[in-house]
Each structure stands twice: as structure tokens, then as C-alpha cells.
Design an enzyme around this catalytic site. Structure first.
Site, PDB file in Angstrom:
ATOM      1  N   LYS A  55       1.623   3.184   2.137  1.00 41.08           N
ATOM      2  CA  LYS A  55       1.747   3.868   0.588  1.00 41.08           C
ATOM      3  C   LYS A  55       0.920   5.255   0.981  1.00 41.08           C
ATOM      4  O   LYS A  55      -0.318   5.116   1.325  1.00 41.08           O
ATOM      5  CB  LYS A  55       1.232   3.037  -0.301  1.00 41.08           C
ATOM      6  CG  LYS A  55       1.442   3.485  -1.751  1.00 41.08           C
ATOM      7  CD  LYS A  55       2.759   2.920  -2.272  1.00 41.08           C
ATOM      8  CE  LYS A  55       3.098   3.321  -3.544  1.00 41.08           C
ATOM      9  NZ  LYS A  55       4.532   2.840  -3.908  1.00 41.08           N
TER      10      LYS A  55
ATOM     11  N   THR B 285       4.920  -1.847  -1.059  1.00 41.35           N
ATOM     12  CA  THR B 285       3.853  -0.810  -1.242  1.00 41.35           C
ATOM     13  C   THR B 285       3.136  -0.517  -2.435  1.00 41.35           C
ATOM     14  O   THR B 285       1.917  -0.210  -2.523  1.00 41.35           O
ATOM     15  CB  THR B 285       4.338   0.583  -0.826  1.00 41.35           C
ATOM     16  OG1 THR B 285       5.519   0.788  -1.434  1.00 41.35           O
ATOM     17  CG2 THR B 285       4.988   0.250   0.678  1.00 41.35           C
TER      18      THR B 285
END
Length: 323
Positions: A12, A71
Site C-alpha cells: 500500500k 492493503t
């Protein structure tokens, strides 16, 4: 990487973390080139990017998400850990998060996080005795950024810090006189005139690594190297003497940084030349008129290590020196 190994990671980016009233950074070593003595950390802000490694092959090849940490969950995990960390540095926080991640998800083999500071500066406000720094209001700065990368891997001996790098990015420095560039190859491809005195404008990223990676994340101010002091050394060296080239400049800066901080193993530079184009030289004046340079631009990459100090007679080799 062997033919049997496969790149397999995900993560992420743009995870913005803002923690207020973090533990201040205090007690750091002072150096002649800088008046930086610490950070109050009233706003501890960063933009983080996290990457996980592990056995995720089936998530790519079989659409099997049973081992996938979403994420979005990564983002939430980082944000929640910001409330649990009580050290004063970005490096320490990133190692803290990496270890927490490995301890929470046993199928993850390593965690790497890179974070760029989101800097806020104090503003001056009217006080009882004139202008004073506000303890409440800060201005978002968009200049140079502190950056750091930490990677922690799971091993048979436990979680191990396997990668660490700190630095300062987007440092823009202009020296209006006292720089030159001459003596380069002249042939049928050369159109650039030699310059015995020019304004030199550079963009500079500086990264540094410790002899012992654990020093960077220990939260011990005696061994911590603040990026602000590295930035100030670069400006001071640029000011001091005639610069014969950008290569000459970054070598001098690297040597000075390693002289000031024996706990560092090396300093890496990524620089590029943004020197202005001269439009008018004003008669009977030191002044001139310039504009932004036309593309393309030149760039340089270089690493200065402790052996360079030995070669310059600035340091004697010891068992602790890493060349």
C-alpha cells in the site's frame, strides 16, 4: 535471483500518518555546520509505502485470497501503531511497525516500509513580547523531505533488520558565484562553453547508511544522525570554497558528512544540474538575468565511503571501518 525464485510482493502506498505530540528528539550531537538541535515532534507526519513478502503465489495464480492481508488493512495497521510508538524518530517507528506486522501475521516473511516526512514548520505570531513561535499553528512546508527505508525479515534467529537507509530528498541549492566547470573534453560534439564562474543550481538527494543498522533505529540520540544536519553540511560545504564541478561538490560533502558522523558507513548522492540559462549580463554590475534551463538535464550518482577518508588522509583505517 535464481531462476527458481519469483518476485512476489504487494502493498500500500500513500499511507499518510499524522501523530501529534510524539516524543521529542532531544540530546543529539551538535556540529559546526548546523544549528539543528532536535525536533519537537508536535506534528509527526509522514507518507508511507509498505510492501509485504511471503507465500502469496496462489493469490496471483489461483485467485486464492486466503493468505492475503488487504492493503486497506495494512493502512489501518500502520495508523493504529502510530498511537503505540513512543520513540522520537521515523526510523524507530518504521522498525516498530515492521516487527508488529511480522508478529501479527506469521505467514509474512518480510516487511519493507519507506516513508517520506510530511514537514510542518512553526509560524511566527504576535505575542506579549513581540513575535514568537506559535505552539499551536504550523505551516506545511513543501521543500526538502526527510526519507527513510526499513526492512525487517523473519529468520531462524527471529526478526532481523536487513535493510535501513536514511536521507534527505529534494534539496535545491543555488550558489550565485564561485562555481566553475572547465577542462572537459572538447571535440566535434562540444557546444557547451567553459565557465570560470557561474551560478550553479543543483537538485540533490542524499542517502546515508550506518555501520550498524541498529544504530539508526535505536532511538539513542548519541548515535542518531539527523537528516537536517546532513542537509546543513551540504549547504555549508557548497558555501565554503570554489566548486569545480558538481562531482567535486558531492565528493566534498560526502567526506564532510563521514567526518562528522563516524557511525556512518557511506553517503550516496543523486544529483542533477539545473543551472540557469544566462539571458543578459548587466554592464558595470555583478548582476545578470537568467531563466530556467532547457531540457535535457545532466545528473550524477556517487557513493562516498570511509575508505575515501583514509585515501584523503582524514581518517586512519581501523577494524570498525567498513570500506
Amino acid at each position: 535471483m535464481s531462476s527458481q525464485e519469483r518476485v512476489c510482493y504487494y502493498g500500500k502506498g500513500d499511507v499518510f500518518v499524522f501523530r501529534t505530540y510524539q516524543t521529542p528528539l532531544e540530546g543529539i550531537k551538535t556540529i559546526p555546520e548546523s544549528n539543528f538541535t532536535g525536533r519537537n515532534n508536535v506534528i509527526f507526519g509522514m507518507n508511507a509505502k509498505i510492501a509485504l513478502e511471503g507465500d502469496f503465489l496462489h493469490s496471483f495464480t489461483k485467485a486464492d485470497n486466503s493468505c492475503v492481508v488487504a492493503t486497506d488493512s495494512m493502512k489501518n495497521f500502520i495508523l493504529r501503531q502510530a498511537a503505540q510508538y513512543h520513540g522520537p524518530t521515523f526510523e524507530g517507528f518504521l522498525k516498530f511497525v515492521c516487527n508488529r506486522f511480522l508478529n501479527t501475521y506469521p505467514h509474512i516473511t518480510s516487511v519493507e516500509i519507506t516513508a517520506d516526512e510530511v514537514p510542518f514548520e512553526t509560524v511566527q505570531v504576535a505575542g506579549q513580547n513581540g513575535l514568537e513561535a506559535s505552539p499551536l499553528v504550523y505551516r506545511h512546508s513543501r521543500n526538502e523531505l526527510i526519507t527513510t527505508t526499513v526492512k525487517v525479515a523473519r529468520t531462524e534467529q527471529g526478526n532481523q533488520l536487513v535493510k535501513q537507509e536514511s536521507g534527505i530528498k529534494n534539496l535545491h541549492l543555488i550558489k550565485v558565484t564561485g562555481s566553475s566547470f572547465y577542462g572537459f573534453i572538447q571535440d566535434e560534439y562540444t557546444t557547451l562553453p567553459e565557465a570560470k564562474d557561474r551560478p550553479l543550481y543543483i537538485y540533490l538527494d542524499i542517502f546515508y547508511r550506518y555501520n550498524d543498522k541498529e544504530d539508526a533505529v535505536s532511538d539513542n540520540p548519541a548515535v542518531y544522525v539527523p537528516a537536517e544536519q546532513v542537509r546543513d553540511i551540504a549547504a555549508s560545504v557548497f558555501h565554503e570554497a570554489e566548486t569545480l564541478s558538481i562531482q567535486d561538490l558531492i565528493y566534498r560533502v560526502g567526506c564532510r558528512v563521514l567526518q562528522r558522523f563516524p557511525q556512518l558507513a557511506e553517503v550516496q548522492f543523486l544529483s542533477n544540474n539545473r543551472t540557469w540559462e544566462t539571458i543578459v549580463e548587466i554592464p558595470d554590475s555583478e548582476g545578470a538575468v537568467f531563466t530556467e534551463p532547457r531540457p535535457p538535464y545532466g545528473f550524477q550518482g556517487f557513493v562516498v565511503n570511509r575508505q575515501d577518508l583514509v585515501n584523503e588522509g582524514l581518517e586512519f583505517p581501523t577494524e570498525s571501518v567498513e570500506a
